[in-house]
Design an enzyme around this catalytic site. Sequence first.
Site, mmCIF file in Angstrom:
data_model
loop_
_atom_site.group_PDB
_atom_site.id
_atom_site.type_symbol
_atom_site.label_atom_id
_atom_site.label_comp_id
_atom_site.label_asym_id
_atom_site.label_seq_id
_atom_site.Cartn_x
_atom_site.Cartn_y
_atom_site.Cartn_z
ATOM 1 N N GLU A 33 65.736 95.823 50.147
ATOM 2 C CA GLU A 33 66.476 95.441 51.721
ATOM 3 C C GLU A 33 67.749 96.276 51.946
ATOM 4 O OE1 GLU A 33 68.752 91.796 51.696
ATOM 5 O OE2 GLU A 33 68.234 91.612 53.928
ATOM 6 N N GLU A 45 73.913 97.606 50.516
ATOM 7 C CA GLU A 45 74.906 97.319 51.507
ATOM 8 C C GLU A 45 75.985 98.217 51.596
ATOM 9 O OE1 GLU A 45 75.352 94.501 54.055
ATOM 10 O OE2 GLU A 45 77.230 95.869 54.234
ATOM 11 N N ASP A 66 75.447 103.737 51.109
ATOM 12 C CA ASP A 66 74.778 103.921 52.356
ATOM 13 C C ASP A 66 73.307 103.851 52.013
ATOM 14 O OD1 ASP A 66 73.770 105.072 54.721
ATOM 15 O OD2 ASP A 66 75.140 106.421 54.932
ATOM 16 N N ASP A 81 72.688 96.895 62.318
ATOM 17 C CA ASP A 81 73.784 97.078 63.307
ATOM 18 C C ASP A 81 73.447 97.712 64.746
ATOM 19 O OD1 ASP A 81 75.968 95.866 61.823
ATOM 20 O OD2 ASP A 81 76.131 97.741 60.809
ATOM 21 N N LYS A 134 76.892 100.666 72.179
ATOM 22 C CA LYS A 134 77.521 101.840 73.095
ATOM 23 C C LYS A 134 76.347 102.889 73.120
ATOM 24 C CE LYS A 134 82.367 100.555 72.987
ATOM 25 N NZ LYS A 134 83.596 100.768 72.374
ATOM 26 N N THR A 154 67.338 85.372 56.776
ATOM 27 C CA THR A 154 68.794 85.749 56.518
ATOM 28 C C THR A 154 69.680 85.251 57.551
ATOM 29 O OG1 THR A 154 69.065 87.341 58.626
ATOM 30 C CG2 THR A 154 67.633 88.380 56.701
ATOM 31 N N HIS A 155 70.925 85.434 57.006
ATOM 32 C CA HIS A 155 72.053 84.810 57.818
ATOM 33 C C HIS A 155 71.993 85.045 59.098
ATOM 34 C CE1 HIS A 155 73.907 84.113 53.801
ATOM 35 N NE2 HIS A 155 74.382 82.939 54.413
ATOM 36 N N GLU A 184 69.574 85.710 61.107
ATOM 37 C CA GLU A 184 68.454 84.971 61.690
ATOM 38 C C GLU A 184 68.915 83.701 62.062
ATOM 39 O OE1 GLU A 184 64.045 83.402 62.020
ATOM 40 O OE2 GLU A 184 64.905 83.544 60.017
HETATM 41 C C1 LIG Z 1 74.132 92.862 61.363
HETATM 42 S S1 LIG Z 1 74.313 92.759 59.629
HETATM 43 C C2 LIG Z 1 72.848 92.028 59.090
HETATM 44 C C3 LIG Z 1 73.063 91.396 57.850
HETATM 45 C C4 LIG Z 1 71.705 90.836 57.147
HETATM 46 N N1 LIG Z 1 70.520 91.923 57.146
HETATM 47 C C5 LIG Z 1 71.339 89.504 57.737
HETATM 48 O O1 LIG Z 1 70.332 89.588 58.771
HETATM 49 O O2 LIG Z 1 72.065 88.651 57.839
HETATM 50 C C6 LIG Z 1 74.091 94.444 59.194
HETATM 51 C C7 LIG Z 1 74.454 94.878 57.723
HETATM 52 O O3 LIG Z 1 74.041 96.068 57.431
HETATM 53 C C8 LIG Z 1 74.947 96.915 56.857
HETATM 54 N N2 LIG Z 1 74.839 98.178 56.862
HETATM 55 C C9 LIG Z 1 75.149 98.996 57.999
HETATM 56 N N3 LIG Z 1 74.735 100.278 57.811
HETATM 57 C C10 LIG Z 1 74.425 100.298 56.575
HETATM 58 C C11 LIG Z 1 73.867 101.359 55.684
HETATM 59 N N4 LIG Z 1 73.871 102.409 56.197
HETATM 60 N N5 LIG Z 1 73.523 101.165 54.494
HETATM 61 C C12 LIG Z 1 73.711 99.930 53.982
HETATM 62 N N6 LIG Z 1 73.984 98.689 54.824
HETATM 63 C C13 LIG Z 1 74.402 99.140 56.032
HETATM 64 C C14 LIG Z 1 76.056 96.249 57.391
HETATM 65 O O4 LIG Z 1 77.429 96.346 56.639
HETATM 66 C C15 LIG Z 1 75.981 94.866 57.698
HETATM 67 O O5 LIG Z 1 76.500 94.144 56.641
#
Ligand SMILES: C[S@@+](CC[C@H](N)C(=O)[O-])C[C@H]1O[C@@H](n2cnc3c(N)ncnc32)[C@H](O)[C@@H]1O
Length: 229
Positions: A44, A69, A96, A119, A123, A192-193, A195
């Site tokens: 994931e 994460e 990352d 994310d 912008k 997921t949270h 969703e």
């Molecule tokens: C909008 S949240 C969604 C979290 C989860 N997937 C959910 O649906 O509830 C996006 C997550 O991706 C993580 N994230 C962003 N860029 C990432 C990267 N390059 N590698 C790993 N995680 C990343 C962020 O820190 C964040 O926790």
Amino acid sequence: MGRRAVRKIDPQLDLSRHLTAIEAIPIPLELATLFERDQPLEIEVGSGKGLFLAQASETYADHNFLGCEIARKYARYAAAQLARRARPNAMVVHGDAQRLFTEVLPGGCAAAVHVYFPDPWWKKRHLRRRIMNDRFVAQIERVLQPSGTLHFWTDVYDYFQATLAVLKASTRLLGPLPVDEKPAGHDLDYRTHFERRMRLGSQDVWRCEFRRQPVHDDRAANTNVLAQS
Ligand SMILES: C[S@@+](CC[C@H](N)C(=O)[O-])C[C@H]1O[C@@H](n2cnc3c(N)ncnc32)[C@H](O)[C@@H]1O
């Protein structure tokens, strides 16, 4: 939309079997060393608070789940959920995902890759930061085993469409295959949270799946930076 604070983690909880920093993973990666059992791997990307990992690792105890994460506090929180439940088949990599895929994961190692609500980088000048870019989707294709599945869900229609286009242009993955919305049977019965948040807020969610070609194709195989060096 902003993120809520995470609850404090019990300092007595041992996270050592459920959390690792990406830098601590030995390369080449021996997947067998990460989990108790050698069974199909699902990855994931962007696990957030870890609802998917916690639920999927219970429902599919015969699969291993590796979350990635980038935010330390969420990586620790998600790992704590797994440690509390003593899940032997799930863990979180803090780091990352672009680096995990490019530098660490071997080709064809995953039965599935899950990307839920990445994310959106709204912008215009930040659009290139979106994770579902041409280089990353090529890595997803490489890491999937033949017939392996990519699950991609988002609440951002424009990101959904852009991802379909980039998958078509940069991979040979088969799709998009449609995914139905399932009625929630209880308060946490969501993928997921995010969703959960979107559906409780009556916002649309865009879902699809893609499959890697059933026959191993050389084009996507073993082209990570390690294999090239
Ligand atoms: C909008 S949240 C969604 C979290 C989860 N997937 C959910 O649906 O509830 C996006 C997550 O991706 C993580 N994230 C962003 N860029 C990432 C990267 N390059 N590698 C790993 N995680 C990343 C962020 O820190 C964040 O926790």
